[in-house]
Design a protein around this motif. Structure first.
Motif, short mmCIF file in Angstrom:
data_model
loop_
_atom_site.label_atom_id
_atom_site.label_comp_id
_atom_site.label_asym_id
_atom_site.label_seq_id
_atom_site.Cartn_x
_atom_site.Cartn_y
_atom_site.Cartn_z
N ILE A 159 -10.70 27.83 20.82
CA ILE A 159 -9.70 28.67 20.17
C ILE A 159 -8.98 27.84 19.11
CG2 ILE A 159 -7.60 30.03 20.48
CD1 ILE A 159 -8.44 30.45 23.38
N GLY A 160 -9.02 28.30 17.89
CA GLY A 160 -8.34 27.61 16.80
C GLY A 160 -6.99 28.27 16.53
N VAL A 161 -5.93 27.51 16.66
CA VAL A 161 -4.59 28.05 16.43
C VAL A 161 -4.23 27.85 14.95
CG1 VAL A 161 -2.18 27.98 17.14
CG2 VAL A 161 -3.99 27.44 18.78
N VAL A 162 -3.75 28.91 14.33
CA VAL A 162 -3.36 28.87 12.92
C VAL A 162 -2.03 29.60 12.75
CG1 VAL A 162 -5.74 28.81 12.08
CG2 VAL A 162 -4.61 31.01 12.35
N LYS A 163 -1.25 29.13 11.80
CA LYS A 163 -0.08 29.90 11.40
C LYS A 163 -0.51 31.04 10.48
CE LYS A 163 3.51 26.38 11.72
NZ LYS A 163 4.18 25.28 11.01
N ALA A 164 0.33 32.05 10.38
CA ALA A 164 0.06 33.15 9.47
C ALA A 164 0.26 32.72 8.02
CB ALA A 164 0.97 34.33 9.79
N TYR A 165 0.73 31.50 7.84
CA TYR A 165 0.82 30.84 6.53
C TYR A 165 0.34 29.41 6.78
CZ TYR A 165 5.34 29.75 8.74
OH TYR A 165 6.33 29.38 9.61
N THR A 166 0.67 28.46 5.94
CA THR A 166 0.20 27.09 6.12
C THR A 166 1.35 26.11 5.94
OG1 THR A 166 -1.93 27.75 5.16
CG2 THR A 166 -1.56 25.40 5.46
N THR A 167 1.35 25.04 6.73
CA THR A 167 2.33 23.97 6.54
C THR A 167 1.62 22.62 6.63
OG1 THR A 167 2.88 23.77 8.90
CG2 THR A 167 4.17 25.33 7.59
N ARG A 168 2.32 21.62 6.12
CA ARG A 168 1.81 20.25 6.21
C ARG A 168 2.99 19.29 6.23
NH1 ARG A 168 -3.40 17.35 3.43
NH2 ARG A 168 -3.15 15.45 4.67
N VAL A 169 2.87 18.22 7.03
CA VAL A 169 3.88 17.17 7.08
C VAL A 169 3.28 15.90 6.50
CG1 VAL A 169 5.28 15.72 8.60
CG2 VAL A 169 5.07 18.14 9.08
N GLY A 170 4.10 15.14 5.77
CA GLY A 170 3.62 13.88 5.22
C GLY A 170 2.85 14.07 3.94
N GLY A 171 2.17 13.00 3.50
CA GLY A 171 1.46 13.04 2.24
C GLY A 171 0.13 13.74 2.34
N GLN A 174 0.84 -1.19 0.00
CA GLN A 174 0.00 0.00 0.00
C GLN A 174 0.88 1.24 0.00
OE1 GLN A 174 -1.89 -0.81 3.92
NE2 GLN A 174 -1.13 1.19 4.56
N ALA A 175 0.29 2.34 -0.48
CA ALA A 175 1.05 3.60 -0.54
C ALA A 175 1.29 4.12 0.87
CB ALA A 175 0.27 4.63 -1.35
N ALA A 176 2.48 4.66 1.10
CA ALA A 176 2.81 5.23 2.40
C ALA A 176 1.96 6.47 2.66
CB ALA A 176 4.28 5.59 2.46
N LEU A 177 1.52 6.61 3.90
CA LEU A 177 0.70 7.76 4.30
C LEU A 177 1.53 8.84 4.96
CD1 LEU A 177 -2.39 5.88 5.79
CD2 LEU A 177 -2.20 6.97 3.55
N GLY A 178 2.79 8.53 5.29
CA GLY A 178 3.63 9.52 5.95
C GLY A 178 3.40 9.57 7.45
N THR A 179 3.09 8.43 8.07
CA THR A 179 2.91 8.41 9.52
C THR A 179 4.27 8.57 10.20
OG1 THR A 179 3.25 6.05 9.98
CG2 THR A 179 1.09 6.71 9.14
N THR A 180 4.24 8.79 11.50
CA THR A 180 5.48 8.92 12.27
C THR A 180 6.08 7.58 12.64
OG1 THR A 180 4.25 9.03 14.34
CG2 THR A 180 4.77 11.13 13.25
N GLY A 181 5.36 6.50 12.37
CA GLY A 181 5.87 5.17 12.66
C GLY A 181 5.92 4.83 14.14
N ARG A 182 5.11 5.49 14.96
CA ARG A 182 5.15 5.26 16.39
C ARG A 182 4.04 4.35 16.90
NH1 ARG A 182 8.37 9.37 15.55
NH2 ARG A 182 9.78 10.14 17.19
#
Length: 430
Positions: free
Chosen positions: A264-276, A124-132
Protein backbone atom coordinates in the motif's frame (compact mmCIF):
# COMPACT_ATOMS: atom_id res chain seq x y z
CA UNK A 1 -7.57 -13.98 6.54
CA UNK A 2 -3.78 -14.11 6.87
CA UNK A 3 -2.06 -11.33 4.92
CA UNK A 4 1.40 -9.77 4.92
CA UNK A 5 1.25 -6.16 3.81
CA UNK A 6 3.86 -3.43 3.34
CA UNK A 7 2.84 0.19 3.99
CA UNK A 8 5.23 2.75 2.53
CA UNK A 9 5.20 6.45 1.80
CA UNK A 10 5.12 6.98 -1.96
CA UNK A 11 6.25 10.60 -2.17
CA UNK A 12 9.02 12.49 -0.33
CA UNK A 13 7.85 11.46 3.13
CA UNK A 14 5.36 12.84 5.67
CA UNK A 15 2.42 11.28 3.80
CA UNK A 16 0.62 10.05 6.90
CA UNK A 17 1.96 6.49 6.89
CA UNK A 18 1.57 6.28 10.66
CA UNK A 19 -2.16 6.82 10.55
CA UNK A 20 -2.72 4.28 7.78
CA UNK A 21 -0.50 1.75 9.54
CA UNK A 22 -2.32 2.38 12.82
CA UNK A 23 -5.70 1.86 11.14
CA UNK A 24 -4.58 -1.49 9.76
CA UNK A 25 -2.73 -2.67 12.84
CA UNK A 26 -5.91 -3.90 14.44
CA UNK A 27 -5.97 -6.58 11.74
CA UNK A 28 -2.30 -7.59 12.14
CA UNK A 29 -0.68 -9.79 14.76
CA UNK A 30 2.75 -8.28 14.10
CA UNK A 31 3.90 -4.79 13.05
CA UNK A 32 7.47 -4.39 11.81
CA UNK A 33 9.60 -1.31 11.23
CA UNK A 34 12.19 -2.17 8.57
CA UNK A 35 14.38 0.89 7.86
CA UNK A 36 15.39 4.38 8.95
CA UNK A 37 16.01 5.72 12.42
CA UNK A 38 14.54 8.30 14.77
CA UNK A 39 14.72 10.91 12.00
CA UNK A 40 11.16 10.12 10.93
CA UNK A 41 8.01 10.55 12.97
CA UNK A 42 4.65 8.84 12.74
CA UNK A 43 1.87 10.95 14.24
CA UNK A 44 -1.16 9.07 15.54
CA UNK A 45 -4.34 10.78 16.76
CA UNK A 46 -6.65 8.46 18.67
CA UNK A 47 -9.75 9.85 20.37
CA UNK A 48 -8.19 13.30 20.20
CA UNK A 49 -4.91 12.26 21.87
CA UNK A 50 -1.77 12.75 19.76
CA UNK A 51 1.14 10.32 19.90
CA UNK A 52 4.37 10.89 17.96
CA UNK A 53 6.40 7.73 17.37
CA UNK A 54 9.96 7.89 16.04
CA UNK A 55 11.45 4.40 16.32
CA UNK A 56 8.73 2.28 17.84
CA UNK A 57 6.23 0.81 15.33
CA UNK A 58 2.70 2.16 15.08
CA UNK A 59 1.15 -0.99 16.52
CA UNK A 60 2.51 -0.27 19.99
CA UNK A 61 -0.83 1.24 21.04
CA UNK A 62 -2.71 -1.97 20.20
CA UNK A 63 -3.06 -4.73 22.79
CA UNK A 64 -2.27 -8.17 21.42
CA UNK A 65 0.11 -6.87 18.76
CA UNK A 66 3.83 -7.63 18.79
CA UNK A 67 5.97 -4.80 17.41
CA UNK A 68 9.40 -5.44 15.93
CA UNK A 69 12.30 -3.09 15.20
CA UNK A 70 14.10 -5.12 12.54
CA UNK A 71 17.71 -5.27 11.40
CA UNK A 72 17.34 -2.57 8.73
CA UNK A 73 16.74 0.13 11.37
CA UNK A 74 19.58 2.12 12.93
CA UNK A 75 18.96 2.62 16.65
CA UNK A 76 19.96 5.33 19.07
CA UNK A 77 19.68 3.66 22.50
CA UNK A 78 19.08 7.00 24.21
CA UNK A 79 16.36 8.00 21.73
CA UNK A 80 14.66 4.63 22.11
CA UNK A 81 14.81 4.90 25.90
CA UNK A 82 13.23 8.36 25.81
CA UNK A 83 10.43 7.22 23.49
CA UNK A 84 9.81 4.17 25.62
CA UNK A 85 9.62 6.31 28.76
CA UNK A 86 7.05 8.62 27.13
CA UNK A 87 4.81 5.67 26.28
CA UNK A 88 5.22 3.94 29.63
CA UNK A 89 4.28 7.19 31.38
CA UNK A 90 0.92 6.74 29.61
CA UNK A 91 0.68 3.12 30.80
CA UNK A 92 1.59 1.59 27.44
CA UNK A 93 3.30 -1.76 28.27
CA UNK A 94 6.22 -1.33 25.89
CA UNK A 95 8.27 -4.22 27.26
CA UNK A 96 5.39 -6.63 26.59
CA UNK A 97 4.71 -5.42 23.06
CA UNK A 98 8.15 -4.51 21.62
CA UNK A 99 11.01 -6.63 20.30
CA UNK A 100 14.24 -5.33 18.76
CA UNK A 101 16.68 -7.14 16.51
CA UNK A 102 20.14 -7.87 17.91
CA UNK A 103 21.39 -7.02 14.40
CA UNK A 104 20.25 -3.37 14.43
CA UNK A 105 23.16 -0.99 13.97
CA UNK A 106 23.73 1.54 16.75
CA UNK A 107 23.79 5.30 16.36
CA UNK A 108 26.68 6.71 18.39
CA UNK A 109 27.16 10.27 19.67
CA UNK A 110 30.03 10.57 17.18
CA UNK A 111 27.58 9.85 14.34
CA UNK A 112 25.50 12.82 15.49
CA UNK A 113 28.62 15.02 15.63
CA UNK A 114 29.63 13.96 12.13
CA UNK A 115 26.13 14.67 10.81
CA UNK A 116 26.09 18.15 12.34
CA UNK A 117 29.61 18.97 11.15
CA UNK A 118 28.73 18.06 7.57
CA UNK A 119 25.54 20.08 7.52
CA UNK A 120 27.11 23.20 9.02
CA UNK A 121 30.51 23.01 7.35
CA UNK A 122 31.58 24.83 4.24
CA UNK A 123 33.23 21.81 2.61
CA UNK A 124 30.00 20.53 1.05
CA UNK A 125 26.47 21.72 0.37
CA UNK A 126 23.94 20.95 3.09
CA UNK A 127 21.51 18.15 2.24
CA UNK A 128 18.92 19.11 4.83
CA UNK A 129 19.34 16.08 7.09
CA UNK A 130 17.78 15.99 10.54
CA UNK A 131 21.22 15.92 12.15
CA UNK A 132 20.46 12.78 14.16
CA UNK A 133 23.39 10.71 12.93
CA UNK A 134 21.38 8.43 10.66
CA UNK A 135 23.58 8.76 7.57
CA UNK A 136 26.92 8.25 9.35
CA UNK A 137 25.50 5.20 11.16
CA UNK A 138 24.51 3.61 7.84
CA UNK A 139 27.96 4.45 6.45
CA UNK A 140 29.60 2.54 9.30
CA UNK A 141 27.23 -0.36 8.74
CA UNK A 142 28.27 -0.63 5.09
CA UNK A 143 31.95 -0.10 5.99
CA UNK A 144 31.62 -3.00 8.48
CA UNK A 145 32.92 -1.00 11.42
CA UNK A 146 29.50 -0.38 12.99
CA UNK A 147 28.34 -1.57 16.40
CA UNK A 148 25.11 -3.52 16.82
CA UNK A 149 22.55 -3.90 19.56
CA UNK A 150 23.90 -7.36 20.35
CA UNK A 151 27.29 -5.83 21.18
CA UNK A 152 25.75 -4.12 24.21
CA UNK A 153 25.55 -7.48 25.97
CA UNK A 154 29.23 -8.28 25.46
CA UNK A 155 31.15 -5.43 27.17
CA UNK A 156 34.63 -6.50 26.11
CA UNK A 157 33.60 -6.79 22.46
CA UNK A 158 31.77 -3.47 22.64
CA UNK A 159 34.81 -1.69 24.07
CA UNK A 160 37.06 -3.10 21.38
CA UNK A 161 34.75 -2.19 18.49
CA UNK A 162 33.92 1.22 19.92
CA UNK A 163 37.61 2.07 20.19
CA UNK A 164 38.11 1.32 16.50
CA UNK A 165 35.02 3.30 15.45
CA UNK A 166 35.80 6.34 17.59
CA UNK A 167 39.42 6.40 16.53
CA UNK A 168 38.22 6.88 12.97
CA UNK A 169 35.35 9.24 13.81
CA UNK A 170 37.49 11.51 15.98
CA UNK A 171 40.19 11.74 13.33
CA UNK A 172 37.59 12.98 10.82
CA UNK A 173 35.96 15.32 13.34
CA UNK A 174 39.17 16.97 14.53
CA UNK A 175 41.34 16.89 11.42
CA UNK A 176 38.82 17.34 8.62
CA UNK A 177 35.95 19.25 10.18
CA UNK A 178 38.04 20.99 12.85
CA UNK A 179 35.54 20.30 15.65
CA UNK A 180 35.80 18.63 19.04
CA UNK A 181 36.38 14.92 19.49
CA UNK A 182 33.85 12.64 21.19
CA UNK A 183 34.91 11.14 24.51
CA UNK A 184 35.46 7.38 24.34
CA UNK A 185 34.85 6.53 27.99
CA UNK A 186 31.70 8.58 28.28
CA UNK A 187 30.31 6.99 25.12
CA UNK A 188 31.14 3.50 26.34
CA UNK A 189 29.56 4.08 29.75
CA UNK A 190 26.41 5.56 28.21
CA UNK A 191 25.98 2.62 25.83
CA UNK A 192 26.48 -0.01 28.50
CA UNK A 193 23.96 1.77 30.72
CA UNK A 194 21.23 0.85 28.20
CA UNK A 195 22.08 -2.85 28.08
CA UNK A 196 19.96 -3.95 31.04
CA UNK A 197 16.76 -2.37 29.69
CA UNK A 198 17.32 -3.60 26.13
CA UNK A 199 18.36 -7.19 26.77
CA UNK A 200 14.90 -8.58 27.69
CA UNK A 201 13.36 -7.21 24.49
CA UNK A 202 16.22 -8.07 22.12
CA UNK A 203 15.78 -11.12 19.91
CA UNK A 204 16.31 -12.65 16.47
CA UNK A 205 13.51 -10.75 14.75
CA UNK A 206 13.91 -12.62 11.47
CA UNK A 207 13.33 -15.94 13.22
CA UNK A 208 10.36 -14.50 15.10
CA UNK A 209 8.82 -13.36 11.81
CA UNK A 210 9.53 -16.76 10.26
CA UNK A 211 7.52 -18.29 13.07
CA UNK A 212 4.72 -15.78 12.46
CA UNK A 213 4.64 -16.69 8.76
CA UNK A 214 4.58 -20.41 9.54
CA UNK A 215 1.75 -19.83 12.03
CA UNK A 216 -0.29 -17.95 9.43
CA UNK A 217 -0.23 -14.64 11.32
CA UNK A 218 -0.95 -11.39 9.53
CA UNK A 219 2.02 -9.01 9.43
CA UNK A 220 2.21 -5.30 8.67
CA UNK A 221 5.57 -3.92 7.54
CA UNK A 222 5.92 -0.16 7.89
CA UNK A 223 8.53 2.09 6.36
CA UNK A 224 9.72 5.45 7.54
CA UNK A 225 10.70 8.02 4.88
CA UNK A 226 9.03 8.20 1.48
CA UNK A 227 10.03 6.10 -1.53
CA UNK A 228 11.34 9.10 -3.49
CA UNK A 229 14.01 9.45 -0.78
CA UNK A 230 15.36 5.94 -1.37
CA UNK A 231 19.17 5.84 -1.38
CA UNK A 232 19.18 4.01 -4.74
CA UNK A 233 15.98 5.16 -6.43
CA UNK A 234 15.36 8.62 -4.98
CA UNK A 235 16.49 12.10 -5.99
CA UNK A 236 20.14 11.47 -5.15
CA UNK A 237 21.98 13.05 -3.33
CA UNK A 238 18.91 14.61 -1.68
CA UNK A 239 17.84 11.29 -0.21
CA UNK A 240 17.94 9.38 3.05
CA UNK A 241 20.54 6.71 3.79
CA UNK A 242 18.44 3.56 3.52
CA UNK A 243 16.19 1.71 1.09
CA UNK A 244 12.74 3.13 1.68
CA UNK A 245 10.98 1.31 -1.16
CA UNK A 246 8.92 -1.82 -0.54
CA UNK A 247 11.87 -4.07 -1.39
CA UNK A 248 13.52 -2.73 1.75
CA UNK A 249 10.95 -4.66 3.76
CA UNK A 250 12.73 -7.86 2.75
CA UNK A 251 16.31 -6.69 3.21
CA UNK A 252 15.39 -4.87 6.40
CA UNK A 253 13.68 -7.85 8.06
CA UNK A 254 14.96 -11.02 6.40
CA UNK A 255 11.45 -11.93 5.24
CA UNK A 256 11.69 -12.94 1.58
CA UNK A 257 9.59 -11.06 -1.01
CA UNK A 258 7.60 -14.18 -1.77
CA UNK A 259 5.98 -13.89 1.66
CA UNK A 260 4.61 -10.41 0.93
CA UNK A 261 1.07 -10.18 -0.45
CA UNK A 262 0.38 -6.47 -1.02
CA UNK A 263 2.03 -3.06 -0.98
CA UNK A 264 0.00 0.00 0.00
CA UNK A 265 1.48 3.32 -1.07
CA UNK A 266 0.45 6.25 1.09
CA UNK A 267 0.18 9.61 -0.69
CA UNK A 268 -1.10 13.03 0.20
CA UNK A 269 -3.82 14.55 -1.94
CA UNK A 270 -1.11 17.11 -2.76
CA UNK A 271 2.68 16.88 -2.38
CA UNK A 272 5.18 18.04 0.23
CA UNK A 273 8.92 17.83 0.72
CA UNK A 274 11.30 18.64 3.59
CA UNK A 275 14.90 19.70 3.09
CA UNK A 276 16.75 20.24 -0.16
CA UNK A 277 16.23 18.68 -3.56
CA UNK A 278 14.11 19.15 -6.69
CA UNK A 279 10.36 19.55 -6.33
CA UNK A 280 8.76 20.28 -9.74
CA UNK A 281 5.26 21.11 -8.45
CA UNK A 282 6.36 23.25 -5.49
CA UNK A 283 4.21 26.33 -4.92
CA UNK A 284 6.34 28.98 -3.22
CA UNK A 285 3.38 31.35 -3.17
CA UNK A 286 0.00 31.91 -1.55
CA UNK A 287 -1.23 28.46 -2.64
CA UNK A 288 1.74 26.78 -1.00
CA UNK A 289 1.18 28.77 2.17
CA UNK A 290 -2.50 27.81 2.17
CA UNK A 291 -1.65 24.12 1.90
CA UNK A 292 0.96 24.43 4.65
CA UNK A 293 -1.40 26.20 7.03
CA UNK A 294 -4.41 23.97 6.36
CA UNK A 295 -2.29 20.82 6.48
CA UNK A 296 -0.21 21.87 9.49
CA UNK A 297 2.85 21.04 7.43
CA UNK A 298 5.59 20.95 10.02
CA UNK A 299 7.76 17.91 10.77
CA UNK A 300 6.48 15.82 13.68
CA UNK A 301 10.05 15.16 14.88
CA UNK A 302 12.01 18.23 13.74
CA UNK A 303 9.31 20.90 13.54
CA UNK A 304 10.75 21.97 10.18
CA UNK A 305 8.27 23.54 7.73
CA UNK A 306 7.46 21.43 4.70
CA UNK A 307 7.56 22.70 1.15
CA UNK A 308 4.12 22.28 -0.46
CA UNK A 309 2.89 21.82 -4.01
CA UNK A 310 0.41 20.14 -6.29
CA UNK A 311 -0.03 16.38 -6.67
CA UNK A 312 2.67 14.97 -8.97
CA UNK A 313 1.45 11.95 -10.95
CA UNK A 314 4.69 11.66 -12.95
CA UNK A 315 6.75 11.22 -9.80
CA UNK A 316 4.18 8.83 -8.37
CA UNK A 317 4.26 6.65 -11.49
CA UNK A 318 7.94 6.03 -10.86
CA UNK A 319 7.25 5.32 -7.21
CA UNK A 320 4.39 2.96 -8.08
CA UNK A 321 6.70 0.93 -10.31
CA UNK A 322 9.60 0.93 -7.83
CA UNK A 323 7.30 -0.40 -5.13
CA UNK A 324 4.95 -2.61 -7.10
CA UNK A 325 2.01 -0.82 -5.51
CA UNK A 326 -1.17 -2.83 -5.06
CA UNK A 327 -3.19 0.17 -3.93
CA UNK A 328 -3.07 3.72 -2.59
CA UNK A 329 -3.97 5.28 0.72
CA UNK A 330 -4.75 8.96 0.13
CA UNK A 331 -4.38 11.32 3.09
CA UNK A 332 -5.28 14.94 3.85
CA UNK A 333 -8.04 15.21 1.27
CA UNK A 334 -9.73 17.75 3.56
CA UNK A 335 -6.79 20.16 3.17
CA UNK A 336 -8.05 20.89 -0.37
CA UNK A 337 -11.62 21.66 0.74
CA UNK A 338 -11.52 25.44 0.25
CA UNK A 339 -9.82 25.56 -3.14
CA UNK A 340 -11.88 26.65 -6.13
CA UNK A 341 -9.57 24.90 -8.57
CA UNK A 342 -6.97 22.17 -8.03
CA UNK A 343 -4.02 21.43 -10.27
CA UNK A 344 -2.54 17.99 -10.90
CA UNK A 345 0.80 17.44 -12.60
CA UNK A 346 0.23 14.80 -15.29
CA UNK A 347 3.73 14.87 -16.81
CA UNK A 348 6.78 17.04 -17.48
CA UNK A 349 8.37 19.02 -20.26
CA UNK A 350 12.12 18.52 -20.55
CA UNK A 351 14.17 19.98 -23.41
CA UNK A 352 11.13 20.08 -25.67
CA UNK A 353 10.03 16.53 -24.94
CA UNK A 354 7.15 15.29 -22.85
CA UNK A 355 7.87 12.86 -20.01
CA UNK A 356 5.13 10.89 -18.27
CA UNK A 357 7.57 9.10 -15.93
CA UNK A 358 9.82 11.05 -13.58
CA UNK A 359 13.47 10.85 -14.67
CA UNK A 360 16.19 9.43 -12.43
CA UNK A 361 18.47 11.73 -10.46
CA UNK A 362 18.07 15.14 -8.95
CA UNK A 363 19.84 17.16 -11.64
CA UNK A 364 17.53 16.09 -14.47
CA UNK A 365 14.36 16.32 -12.36
CA UNK A 366 15.30 19.87 -11.36
CA UNK A 367 15.09 20.89 -15.04
CA UNK A 368 11.62 19.42 -15.56
CA UNK A 369 8.65 21.73 -16.00
CA UNK A 370 5.30 20.33 -14.83
CA UNK A 371 2.39 19.88 -17.21
CA UNK A 372 -0.81 20.60 -15.32
CA UNK A 373 -4.40 19.53 -15.59
CA UNK A 374 -6.92 21.72 -13.77
CA UNK A 375 -9.75 20.09 -11.88
CA UNK A 376 -12.68 21.79 -10.15
CA UNK A 377 -12.60 22.00 -6.37
CA UNK A 378 -15.55 21.08 -4.18
CA UNK A 379 -15.46 23.95 -1.64
CA UNK A 380 -17.28 22.02 1.04
CA UNK A 381 -16.18 20.31 4.22
CA UNK A 382 -14.94 16.72 3.88
CA UNK A 383 -13.26 16.47 7.29
CA UNK A 384 -14.36 13.39 9.19
CA UNK A 385 -16.33 11.87 6.29
CA UNK A 386 -16.35 8.08 6.61
CA UNK A 387 -18.35 6.95 3.59
CA UNK A 388 -17.32 7.41 -0.04
CA UNK A 389 -20.88 8.24 -1.04
CA UNK A 390 -20.87 11.21 1.37
CA UNK A 391 -18.01 12.96 -0.42
CA UNK A 392 -18.89 15.86 -2.74
CA UNK A 393 -19.00 14.74 -6.40
CA UNK A 394 -15.95 16.81 -7.31
CA UNK A 395 -13.96 15.27 -4.46
CA UNK A 396 -14.83 11.80 -5.69
CA UNK A 397 -13.93 12.82 -9.24
CA UNK A 398 -10.58 14.11 -7.99
CA UNK A 399 -9.79 10.80 -6.30
CA UNK A 400 -10.89 8.86 -9.37
CA UNK A 401 -8.56 10.97 -11.52
CA UNK A 402 -5.58 10.36 -9.23
CA UNK A 403 -6.18 6.60 -9.34
CA UNK A 404 -6.53 6.73 -13.12
CA UNK A 405 -3.33 8.74 -13.61
CA UNK A 406 -1.28 6.28 -11.58
CA UNK A 407 -3.24 3.19 -12.69
CA UNK A 408 -3.57 2.11 -9.05
CA UNK A 409 -6.81 1.71 -7.08
CA UNK A 410 -7.44 3.61 -3.85
CA UNK A 411 -8.12 1.48 -0.77
CA UNK A 412 -8.23 4.15 1.94
CA UNK A 413 -8.97 7.89 2.03
CA UNK A 414 -8.06 9.85 5.15
CA UNK A 415 -10.32 12.81 5.88
CA UNK A 416 -8.85 14.01 9.15
CA UNK A 417 -6.23 13.41 11.80
CA UNK A 418 -8.09 10.96 14.04
CA UNK A 419 -7.86 7.20 13.53
CA UNK A 420 -11.57 7.03 12.69
CA UNK A 421 -11.52 9.91 10.18
CA UNK A 422 -11.21 7.72 7.10
CA UNK A 423 -13.03 6.02 4.26
CA UNK A 424 -12.14 2.38 3.67
CA UNK A 425 -12.93 1.56 0.05
CA UNK A 426 -11.40 -1.91 0.33
CA UNK A 427 -10.05 -3.71 3.38
CA UNK A 428 -6.45 -4.74 2.50
CA UNK A 429 -6.68 -7.59 4.99
CA UNK A 430 -9.68 -8.96 3.13
Amino acid sequence: MSRRIVVIGSQWGDEGKGKIADMLTGRARHVVRFQGGHNAGHTLVIDGQTTVLRLIPSGILHAGTTNHIANGVVVSPSALAAERAELEARDVPVADRLRISSECSLILPSHVSLDAARESGARQAALGTTGRGIGPAYEDKVARRGLRVGDLFNPSRLRERLEVALDYHNFVLTQYYQVDAVDYQQTCDDLLAHAEALKPITTDVTNALRGACMAGDSILFEGAQGALLDIDHGTYPFVTSSNTIAGGASTGTGVGPGYIDDVIGVVKAYTTRVGGGPFPTEQDNATGRHLAERGNEFGSVTGRPRRCGWFDAAALRRSAFNNGLSSLGVTKLDVLDKLESIRVCIGYQLDGQRLDFAPAGADVLARCEPIYEDLPGWQSDTSGVRELAELPPNARAYLDRLAELVDTPIDIVSTGADRTDAIVCRDPFG
